[in-house]
Design a protein around this motif. Sequence first.
Motif, short mmCIF file in Angstrom:
data_model
loop_
_atom_site.label_atom_id
_atom_site.label_comp_id
_atom_site.label_asym_id
_atom_site.label_seq_id
_atom_site.Cartn_x
_atom_site.Cartn_y
_atom_site.Cartn_z
N UNK A 247 0.84 -1.20 0.00
CA UNK A 247 0.00 0.00 0.00
C UNK A 247 0.87 1.25 0.00
N UNK A 248 0.53 2.19 -0.86
CA UNK A 248 1.14 3.52 -0.87
C UNK A 248 0.02 4.55 -0.77
N UNK A 249 0.30 5.71 -0.17
CA UNK A 249 -0.76 6.73 -0.03
C UNK A 249 -1.39 7.09 -1.36
N UNK A 250 -2.66 7.48 -1.30
CA UNK A 250 -3.38 7.83 -2.51
C UNK A 250 -2.70 9.00 -3.21
N UNK A 251 -2.57 8.91 -4.51
CA UNK A 251 -1.92 9.94 -5.29
C UNK A 251 -0.49 9.60 -5.65
N UNK A 252 0.08 8.57 -5.00
CA UNK A 252 1.42 8.12 -5.34
C UNK A 252 1.32 6.83 -6.15
N UNK A 253 2.40 6.49 -6.81
CA UNK A 253 2.40 5.29 -7.65
C UNK A 253 2.30 4.04 -6.78
N UNK A 254 1.39 3.17 -7.12
CA UNK A 254 1.18 1.94 -6.37
C UNK A 254 2.05 0.83 -6.96
N UNK A 255 2.92 0.26 -6.12
CA UNK A 255 3.73 -0.86 -6.60
C UNK A 255 3.09 -2.20 -6.26
N UNK B 33 -6.77 -1.78 -8.54
CA UNK B 33 -7.88 -1.00 -7.98
C UNK B 33 -7.82 0.44 -8.47
N UNK B 34 -6.66 1.06 -8.41
CA UNK B 34 -6.54 2.45 -8.84
C UNK B 34 -6.71 2.59 -10.35
N UNK B 35 -6.33 1.57 -11.10
CA UNK B 35 -6.50 1.62 -12.56
C UNK B 35 -7.97 1.75 -12.93
N UNK B 36 -8.82 1.08 -12.16
CA UNK B 36 -10.26 1.15 -12.42
C UNK B 36 -10.94 2.26 -11.63
N UNK B 37 -10.15 3.18 -11.08
CA UNK B 37 -10.71 4.36 -10.41
C UNK B 37 -11.02 4.18 -8.94
N UNK B 38 -10.59 3.08 -8.33
CA UNK B 38 -10.85 2.84 -6.92
C UNK B 38 -9.82 3.52 -6.02
N UNK B 39 -10.01 3.34 -4.72
CA UNK B 39 -9.12 3.92 -3.73
C UNK B 39 -8.20 2.83 -3.17
N UNK B 40 -6.90 3.07 -3.14
CA UNK B 40 -5.99 2.05 -2.60
C UNK B 40 -6.25 1.78 -1.13
N UNK B 41 -6.04 0.56 -0.71
CA UNK B 41 -6.29 0.14 0.67
C UNK B 41 -5.05 -0.53 1.24
N UNK B 42 -4.89 -0.37 2.55
CA UNK B 42 -3.87 -1.15 3.27
C UNK B 42 -4.51 -2.48 3.63
N UNK B 43 -4.43 -3.41 2.69
CA UNK B 43 -5.25 -4.63 2.75
C UNK B 43 -5.01 -5.44 4.01
N UNK B 44 -3.76 -5.57 4.44
CA UNK B 44 -3.47 -6.45 5.57
C UNK B 44 -3.80 -5.81 6.91
#
Length: 336
Positions: free
Chosen positions: A168-176, A183-194
Motif C-alpha cells: 500500500x502507498x498513499x493515494x496519489x502516489x504510484x502503487x507498486x 484498484x486504482x487503474x479502475x478508479x478505486x481507492x488504494x487500501x492497506x489490505x493487511x
Amino acid sequence: MQQLLFALFTMIIGVAGCAIYFIASNWALDWIFPSKGRSGAAASRNLRRSNMIRPWLFLAPALLALTVYLVYPVIESAWLSFHGKDGQQFVGLGNYRWMAGDGEFRQSIFNNFLWLLIVPAATTFFGLIIAALTDRIWWGNIAKSLIFMPMAISFVGASVIWKFVYDYRPQGTEQIGILNAIVTYFGGTPEAWITLPFWNNVFLMVILIWIQTGFAMVILSAALRGIPEETIEAAVIDGASGLQIFFKIMVPQIWATIAVVWTTITILVLKVFDIVLAMTNGQWNTQVLANLMFNWMFRGGGDFGRGATIAMIIMILVIPIMVWNIRNAAKEMEGR
C-alpha cells in the motif's frame, strides 16, 4: 559464495556420514553374528539374529532424531506448562487459567478456527478442480508444473512475494502493489489490505492456499487417474453429463484420498506461523496460536510457562486429526 560452499560442505559431510554409519554398522553386525565359515545350525542362527537387528540399525538414526527433537520437547513442554516464567517455580494450572481468560488467546483461537474453515476446504476444492481440468488438456502437465511451483518456495519467501501484491502507498502516489495498482487503474481507492479487520486474515489465508493447492492437485490427480475407466464409460452410456460424472461417479470413488488431503492441510493450518510472522506479526487481529506461542516464549523477556502452555494446546488440537489421518491412510492401503 561462502554460504553456498558451507551448504555444499554440510551436505557432503551428511551424506558421507550416513554412508559410513551404514557400512560400519553392517560390518559390525556381520562380525558379531558371522554366518560365513560356520556350521549349518550356527550360521542359520546368526543369520536370523542379524536379520532381526539389521532393520533397527537403519531405523536408529531416525528414532534418535525423533526422540531428541520430538519426544523430549513434548515432555519438556508439558513440564514447563505447569511452571512460571523462568520455568523453575511450580504454578500448577495457573498458566491454563490465565490462558482461558486471556483476550489475545481467544482471538488466536478464533483466527485459527477461521483458517481451519477456509484453507483446507479452498485448497482441496481448487486442487480437485485443477486436477480434473488439467487431465483433459494436452498441456496439462505444464499447467500442473506451474501450479506446483509455489510448493518449492518457503512460507517466508511466499510471504515476501505476496507483500508486493498487497503493498500500500498513499493515494496519489504510484502503487507498486499489484492489487492496489489494479484498484486504482479502475478508479478505486488504494487500501492497506493487511490492516483491514477480518479480511486481512483472509488475505493471509490466500498465501497458504496458493502454496498448498499444488500439493492437493498432485495427490488428487493421481487418485483420479486410478478410477476404473469402466465406471466412467458406463455412466456415459447411461447419459450422465460431465458434472454428474464428476460429482456422482468420480468424487465418491476418491473420497478417502480427499479426506487425507483435507486432514493433512488441516494439521498444517493448526501449526501456521511463518506467514503471519512475516506479513503482520500478529497485528491487526491476525494473531494465531503458533505466533502467540513464539511471542510468549522468545519475546519480551520470554515466559517459558505460558509459551509451553500454548504449545500444548496446539499439540492437543493436532493429535486427533493426525491419528485419524494415519488410520484412514492405513485402511486405504489395506484396501489396495
